[in-house]
Design an enzyme around this catalytic site. Structure first.
Site, PDB file in Angstrom:
ATOM      1  CE  LYS A 130      48.636  40.648  48.909  1.00  0.00           C
ATOM      2  NZ  LYS A 130      48.902  41.720  47.800  1.00  0.00           N
ATOM      3  N   GLY A 182      43.965  43.522  35.060  1.00  0.00           N
ATOM      4  CA  GLY A 182      43.138  44.988  35.174  1.00  0.00           C
ATOM      5  C   GLY A 182      42.679  45.041  33.462  1.00  0.00           C
ATOM      6  CE1 TYR A 221      46.822  36.781  46.254  1.00  0.00           C
ATOM      7  CE2 TYR A 221      44.883  35.592  47.461  1.00  0.00           C
ATOM      8  CZ  TYR A 221      45.583  36.886  46.898  1.00  0.00           C
ATOM      9  OH  TYR A 221      44.884  38.145  46.858  1.00  0.00           O
ATOM     10  CG  ASP A 275      46.642  47.754  35.768  1.00  0.00           C
ATOM     11  OD1 ASP A 275      45.761  47.768  36.719  1.00  0.00           O
ATOM     12  OD2 ASP A 275      46.822  46.647  35.373  1.00  0.00           O
ATOM     13  N   GLY A 289      42.545  47.659  37.815  1.00  0.00           N
ATOM     14  CA  GLY A 289      41.712  46.569  37.990  1.00  0.00           C
ATOM     15  C   GLY A 289      40.433  46.913  38.743  1.00  0.00           C
ATOM     16  CG  PHE A 290      36.659  44.876  41.221  1.00  0.00           C
ATOM     17  CD1 PHE A 290      35.692  45.462  40.960  1.00  0.00           C
ATOM     18  CD2 PHE A 290      37.066  43.741  42.411  1.00  0.00           C
ATOM     19  CE1 PHE A 290      34.799  45.347  41.784  1.00  0.00           C
ATOM     20  CE2 PHE A 290      36.127  44.063  43.291  1.00  0.00           C
ATOM     21  CZ  PHE A 290      34.622  44.538  43.037  1.00  0.00           C
ATOM     22  CB  ILE A 291      39.812  47.035  44.323  1.00  0.00           C
ATOM     23  CG1 ILE A 291      39.126  45.665  44.553  1.00  0.00           C
ATOM     24  CG2 ILE A 291      39.556  47.997  45.624  1.00  0.00           C
ATOM     25  CD1 ILE A 291      39.877  44.997  45.797  1.00  0.00           C
ATOM     26  CG  LEU A 314      44.700  48.295  45.387  1.00  0.00           C
ATOM     27  CD1 LEU A 314      45.126  49.792  45.892  1.00  0.00           C
ATOM     28  CD2 LEU A 314      43.199  48.357  44.752  1.00  0.00           C
TER      29      LEU A 314
END
Ligand code: UDP
Length: 323
Positions: A153, A36, A149, A31, A10-12, A76
């Protein structure tokens, strides 16, 4: 050190993988490529210290092996992006809660240190900014799917804190505030890639609501540096820590800034939330972190500010032909 990064394509995650490799670690990424992308990690695949497994974290057999082989886990993998969450609430709830359950159970089985990535969505629609980690949460009703969401979390956080308290599992929770940078896609609703791509294409810039909602954008390198420090800091164990930037901007001003920086001919249009997301959608008016805990624990200060962030994202999209 051998790190396992869930959601590492993914991005991060891909930026974190790059940085950990640069510092001489071995990195394994798992992933499922739901949000991603292989392109994010393709450049790492020839590195002998890097390995990639295309699989969901819900596959416990595969995860058991990967966790047993690593020293520490950066978790992540999650459903991300408000737009995606409103469209796919079942996947959001399942991926976030069940995924973290697998990670924590296996981390506990093999006594591996784990960093759980959380979100400033946790604070809900509270306007008591800047948000401190121990502040009350203010959420809308369960009939508005956006709040699933935040709640999913929150369960992840409760679970990680419970493992720490009851089983002494070494874990730390990082709450992120609007992380941005190259490789972030606009596909799932994130505002900066959206606006930059719209501006570069000369298309209308779509500001949702009245545009007075306020956000603090954090450059991905600041987040990656903080994650690595949190993992290495014994003081951070069992803690929830905000990581973000405490300088912010309204979305309307952000749109104007991007139009000006790209010298775009795009007009700015205002779209009601009901049309942009779903009927009755509730936004967070403000998101702004209190960073004093992060400063105290790991000496954290965000180093890259908005103008520089936008310059880098604009450059990135100028080089891309995607979407
Ligand atoms: N937003 C917008 N236009 C878009 C995408 C997002 O005005 O095309 C707004 C969105 O409603 C929110 C803010 O920009 O108020 C930040 O949205 P993002 O999804 O990036 O992050 P979050 O809502 O999680 O803070």
């Amino acid at each position: 050190m051998r790190a396992l990064i869930t959601g590492g394509a993914g991005f991060i995650g891909s930026h974190l993988a790059e940085e950990l490799l640069k510092r001489g670690n071995k990195v394994c990424v798992i992933d499922d490529l739901s949000t991603g992308r292989l392109e994010n990690v393709n450049h790492l695949r020839s590195n002998p210290d890097f390995s990639l497994v295309i699989e969901t974290v819900l596959n416990e057999t595969v995860m058991d092996r990967l966790v047993s082989e690593c020293d520490e886990i950066y978790h992540l993998a999650a459903a991300v992006g408000v737009e995606l969450i409103v469209k796919s609430p079942v996947a959001t709830i399942e991926r976030n809660i069940l995924g973290t359950d697998v990670v924590l159970r296996l981390a506990n089985r093999y006594l591996r240190k784990v960093l759980i990535t959380s979100t400033s969505e946790i604070y809900g629609k509270s306007e008591a900014v800047p948000f401190k980690e121990d502040a009350d949460r203010v959420l809308g009703p369960t009939t508005k799917s956006r709040w699933s969401y935040s709640s999913s979390k929150a369960i992840d956080e409760f679970l990680a804190l419970a493992y720490f308290k009851e089983k002494n599992l070494e874990s730390v929770i990082m709450r992120l505030f609007n992380t941005v940078g190259p490789r972030q896609t606009g596909r799932y609703g994130m505002v900066i890639p959206r606006f930059v791509q719209q501006a570069l294409a000369g298309k209308p810039i779509t500001v949702y609501g009245d545009g007075n909602q306020f956000r603090c954008f954090t450059f991905v390198d600041d987040v990656v540096g903080a994650a690595i420090k949190l993992m290495a800091s014994p003081n951070a164990l069992g803690q929830v820590v905000n990581i973000g930037n405490d300088r912010g901007i309204t979305i309307k001003d952000l749109a104007e800034k991007i139009v000006s920086m790209t010298q775009s001919s795009s007009e700015i249009v205002f779209i009601p939330y009901d049309e942009a997301y779903e009927e009755g959608f509730e936004d967070m008016r403000v998101r702004k972190p209190d960073l004093s805990k992060a400063a105290k624990l790991i000496g954290y200060r965000p180093e890259i500010q908005l103008d520089e962030i936008l310059r880098r994202v604009i450059e990135y999209f100028k080089d891309q032909k995607e979407e």
